[in-house]
Design a protein around this motif. Structure first.
Motif, PDB file in Angstrom:
ATOM      1  N   ARG A 209       0.835  -1.204   0.000  1.00 48.55           N
ATOM      2  CA  ARG A 209       0.000   0.000   0.000  1.00 48.55           C
ATOM      3  C   ARG A 209       0.868   1.251   0.000  1.00 48.55           C
ATOM      4  NH1 ARG A 209      -3.113   2.620   4.524  1.00 48.55           N
ATOM      5  NH2 ARG A 209      -4.553   4.048   3.496  1.00 48.55           N
ATOM      6  N   SER A 210       1.981   1.208   0.743  1.00 45.35           N
ATOM      7  CA  SER A 210       2.897   2.341   0.765  1.00 45.35           C
ATOM      8  C   SER A 210       3.454   2.622  -0.623  1.00 45.35           C
ATOM      9  CB  SER A 210       4.049   2.048   1.739  1.00 45.35           C
ATOM     10  OG  SER A 210       5.100   2.981   1.588  1.00 45.35           O
ATOM     11  N   ALA A 211       3.932   1.578  -1.307  1.00 51.74           N
ATOM     12  CA  ALA A 211       4.488   1.755  -2.643  1.00 51.74           C
ATOM     13  C   ALA A 211       3.441   2.311  -3.609  1.00 51.74           C
ATOM     14  CB  ALA A 211       5.030   0.429  -3.162  1.00 51.74           C
ATOM     15  N   GLU A 212       2.233   1.775  -3.527  1.00 50.88           N
ATOM     16  CA  GLU A 212       1.160   2.258  -4.402  1.00 50.88           C
ATOM     17  C   GLU A 212       0.865   3.732  -4.154  1.00 50.88           C
ATOM     18  OE1 GLU A 212      -2.011  -0.379  -3.508  1.00 50.88           O
ATOM     19  OE2 GLU A 212      -1.280  -1.997  -4.818  1.00 50.88           O
ATOM     20  N   LEU A 213       0.845   4.138  -2.877  1.00 53.84           N
ATOM     21  CA  LEU A 213       0.539   5.529  -2.547  1.00 53.84           C
ATOM     22  C   LEU A 213       1.638   6.467  -3.029  1.00 53.84           C
ATOM     23  CD1 LEU A 213      -1.139   7.706  -1.210  1.00 53.84           C
ATOM     24  CD2 LEU A 213      -0.041   7.146   0.974  1.00 53.84           C
ATOM     25  N   LEU A 214       2.899   6.132  -2.786  1.00 46.35           N
ATOM     26  CA  LEU A 214       3.992   7.009  -3.198  1.00 46.35           C
ATOM     27  C   LEU A 214       4.068   7.129  -4.715  1.00 46.35           C
ATOM     28  CD1 LEU A 214       6.758   5.924  -0.657  1.00 46.35           C
ATOM     29  CD2 LEU A 214       5.396   8.037  -0.638  1.00 46.35           C
ATOM     30  N   VAL A 215       3.838   6.034  -5.421  1.00 41.91           N
ATOM     31  CA  VAL A 215       3.832   6.099  -6.888  1.00 41.91           C
ATOM     32  C   VAL A 215       2.636   6.915  -7.375  1.00 41.91           C
ATOM     33  CG1 VAL A 215       3.542   4.725  -8.991  1.00 41.91           C
ATOM     34  CG2 VAL A 215       5.175   4.001  -7.236  1.00 41.91           C
ATOM     35  N   ARG A 216       1.490   6.703  -6.772  1.00 37.39           N
ATOM     36  CA  ARG A 216       0.295   7.467  -7.154  1.00 37.39           C
ATOM     37  C   ARG A 216       0.522   8.968  -6.985  1.00 37.39           C
ATOM     38  NH1 ARG A 216      -4.771   8.035  -3.087  1.00 37.39           N
ATOM     39  NH2 ARG A 216      -5.623   9.955  -3.986  1.00 37.39           N
ATOM     40  N   LEU A 217       1.120   9.358  -5.849  1.00 36.24           N
ATOM     41  CA  LEU A 217       1.310  10.782  -5.600  1.00 36.24           C
ATOM     42  C   LEU A 217       2.398  11.380  -6.489  1.00 36.24           C
ATOM     43  CD1 LEU A 217       0.883  11.079  -1.739  1.00 36.24           C
ATOM     44  CD2 LEU A 217      -0.672  11.865  -3.535  1.00 36.24           C
ATOM     45  N   ARG A 218       3.468  10.623  -6.760  1.00 35.41           N
ATOM     46  CA  ARG A 218       4.481  11.115  -7.698  1.00 35.41           C
ATOM     47  C   ARG A 218       3.867  11.316  -9.081  1.00 35.41           C
ATOM     48  NH1 ARG A 218       5.735   8.207 -11.839  1.00 35.41           N
ATOM     49  NH2 ARG A 218       6.378   6.428 -10.605  1.00 35.41           N
ATOM     50  N   HIS A 219       3.032  10.372  -9.498  1.00 32.61           N
ATOM     51  CA  HIS A 219       2.357  10.499 -10.789  1.00 32.61           C
ATOM     52  C   HIS A 219       1.414  11.707 -10.780  1.00 32.61           C
ATOM     53  CE1 HIS A 219       0.734   9.066 -14.610  1.00 32.61           C
ATOM     54  NE2 HIS A 219      -0.473   9.244 -14.128  1.00 32.61           N
ATOM     55  N   TRP A 220       0.705  11.904  -9.682  1.00 37.87           N
ATOM     56  CA  TRP A 220      -0.216  13.036  -9.554  1.00 37.87           C
ATOM     57  C   TRP A 220       0.530  14.366  -9.628  1.00 37.87           C
ATOM     58  CZ3 TRP A 220      -5.225  14.529  -9.265  1.00 37.87           C
ATOM     59  CH2 TRP A 220      -5.507  15.767  -8.664  1.00 37.87           C
ATOM     60  N   ALA A 221       1.610  14.487  -8.861  1.00 34.27           N
ATOM     61  CA  ALA A 221       2.324  15.760  -8.747  1.00 34.27           C
ATOM     62  C   ALA A 221       3.068  16.137 -10.013  1.00 34.27           C
ATOM     63  CB  ALA A 221       3.296  15.706  -7.570  1.00 34.27           C
ATOM     64  N   GLN A 223       1.932  15.674 -13.177  1.00 35.04           N
ATOM     65  CA  GLN A 223       1.039  15.842 -14.319  1.00 35.04           C
ATOM     66  C   GLN A 223       1.384  17.136 -15.063  1.00 35.04           C
ATOM     67  OE1 GLN A 223      -3.328  14.487 -13.556  1.00 35.04           O
ATOM     68  NE2 GLN A 223      -2.545  15.262 -11.603  1.00 35.04           N
ATOM     69  N   PRO A 224       1.060  17.196 -16.357  1.00 33.09           N
ATOM     70  CA  PRO A 224       1.458  18.367 -17.162  1.00 33.09           C
ATOM     71  C   PRO A 224       1.049  19.715 -16.582  1.00 33.09           C
ATOM     72  CG  PRO A 224       0.684  16.603 -18.588  1.00 33.09           C
ATOM     73  CD  PRO A 224       0.416  16.146 -17.180  1.00 33.09           C
ATOM     74  N   GLN A 225      -0.117  19.785 -15.918  1.00 38.66           N
ATOM     75  CA  GLN A 225      -0.561  21.087 -15.414  1.00 38.66           C
ATOM     76  C   GLN A 225       0.306  21.612 -14.276  1.00 38.66           C
ATOM     77  OE1 GLN A 225      -2.304  18.226 -15.148  1.00 38.66           O
ATOM     78  NE2 GLN A 225      -3.621  18.186 -13.331  1.00 38.66           N
TER      79      GLN A 225
END
Length: 272
Positions: A209-221, A223-225
C-alpha cells in the motif's frame, strides 16, 4: 526599474528580463524572492552571468550556501572528467527534492548553462508541489496530513543501479535516512507534498500500500498542469524554490559536454 515578467505556464514558471547590472545591484531582490515563492521557478533567459556574477547575484537573494567541500560553484555534469562525483548525480535524472537528508533543506538552487548538448537533450523539468497539494480532494488532504515517510539517500541508487555492489550500497547508506512529513506545512501557511526518489516507505503502512501511494502521488504531482520543462540555451539562469517543487534532468549522454554551474541559498525553515 520594474522587472519584465512573463508566466511560462499557468501553475509554475516565470521568465524575468532585466539588465544584468540591476540584478546584481539587488534592487529587485525582494520582488524576485516573492515571485520565487509564488511561481516556484524563475528563468532569466540569456543573462550570461560569469561565476563571480552568479555568486554575487545569489548573495542578493539570501544567505549563500557553499558546497560541502567549500567551493562556491558546483559543476553539474555526468562526465567524471569534469566532476569526480558525477556518478552521484545519476539520481538527478529522477524526480527529487534536494536535501531530504537535512533537517533544513536548501531554500533554492541557481543553475547557469555553460554547454548545451548538440542533440538538444538534457532539459530540466520542475513540478509545483504546492499546486499538487492544493488540487487534492479534501479527503486525501485529511488522510495525507497524518502520514510520515522515511526518506533514504540510498533509495535513489536502485533507480539507476538496480544491482549495486555492497560497497556502493554502504557508501550511499552512510549518507543517512530521515523521517519526514508527507505534507509540509510551511511557515507561510501554505502546504506542499514531500516526495521524490528518496521517499522509501510510508511509516507504519503495509509495504504494498505504501508503494502504491507514493507512486500514485508522484504520478499526480508530475502531471502536465503542474510541470514546467526548461530547454537550456547557453547563458540561461534558472532559480527554483527547492521547498515547493521537485525537479529532474531529462536523460543525456555523459559525453555530450552538458555543463551547468550551480549556486545555492541556505535553507530558512525545517521540514514540518
Amino acid at each position: 526599474m520594474a522587472l519584465t515578467t512573463e508566466d511560462l505556464t499557468p501553475r509554475i514558471g516565470t521568465a524575468i528580463r532585466s539588465e544584468k547590472a540591476e540584478l546584481l545591484s539587488g534592487v529587485h531582490a525582494g520582488q524576485i524572492r516573492a515571485l520565487l515563492e509564488q511561481r516556484g521557478v524563475l528563468v532569466f533567459p540569456g543573462v550570461g552571468f560569469t561565476d563571480d556574477e552568479q555568486v554575487a547575484f545569489t548573495r542578493t537573494l539570501g544567505t549563500f550556501a557553499p558546497e560541502r567541500t567549500g567551493e562556491q560553484v558546483y559543476n553539474v555534469s555526468l562526465d567524471t572528467a569534469v566532476n569526480e562525483a558525477a556518478d552521484y548525480l545519476k539520481g538527478s535524472l529522477y524526480w527529487h527534492i534536494d536535501g531530504t537528508m537535512n533537517e533544513v533543506p536548501i531554500l533554492a538552487s541557481l543553475l547557469s548553462s555553460k554547454v548545451v548538448p548538440d542533440d538538444g537533450s538534457g532539459d530540466t523539468e520542475f513540478c509545483n508541489t504546492y499546486a499538487a497539494y492544493d488540487d487534492l480532494s479534501d479527503a486525501d488532504k485529511a488522510e495525507f496530513e497524518q502520514l510520515r515517510v522515511m526518506h533514504s539517500a540510498w533509495n535513489t541508487l536502485f533507480y539507476y543501479e538496480p544491482e549495486p555492489d555492497p560497497k556502493t550500497l554502504r557508501q550511499m547508506m552512510a549518507i543517512g535516512d530521515r523521517e519526514l512529513p508527507l505534507v509540509w506545512t510551511h511557515r507561510s501557511g501554505r502546504k506542499s507534498l514531500v516526495l521524490g526518489c528518496t521517499a522509501r516507505h510510508v511509516v507504519d503502512m503495509d509495504f504494498r500500500r505504501s508503494a502504491e501511494l507514493l507512486v500514485r502521488l508522484r504520478h499526480w504531482a508530475t502531471q502536465p498542469q503542474f510541470v514546467y520543462r526548461h530547454k537550456w540555451s547557453v547563458g540561461d539562469l534558472v532559480i527554483w524554490d527547492n521547498t515547493g517543487t521537485m525537479h529532474r534532468a531529462t536523460p543525456y549522454d555523459p559525453a555530450s559536454g552538458r555543463l551547468l554551474h550551480r549556486t545555492k541559498l541556505e535553507g530558512e525553515e525545517p521540514f514540518a
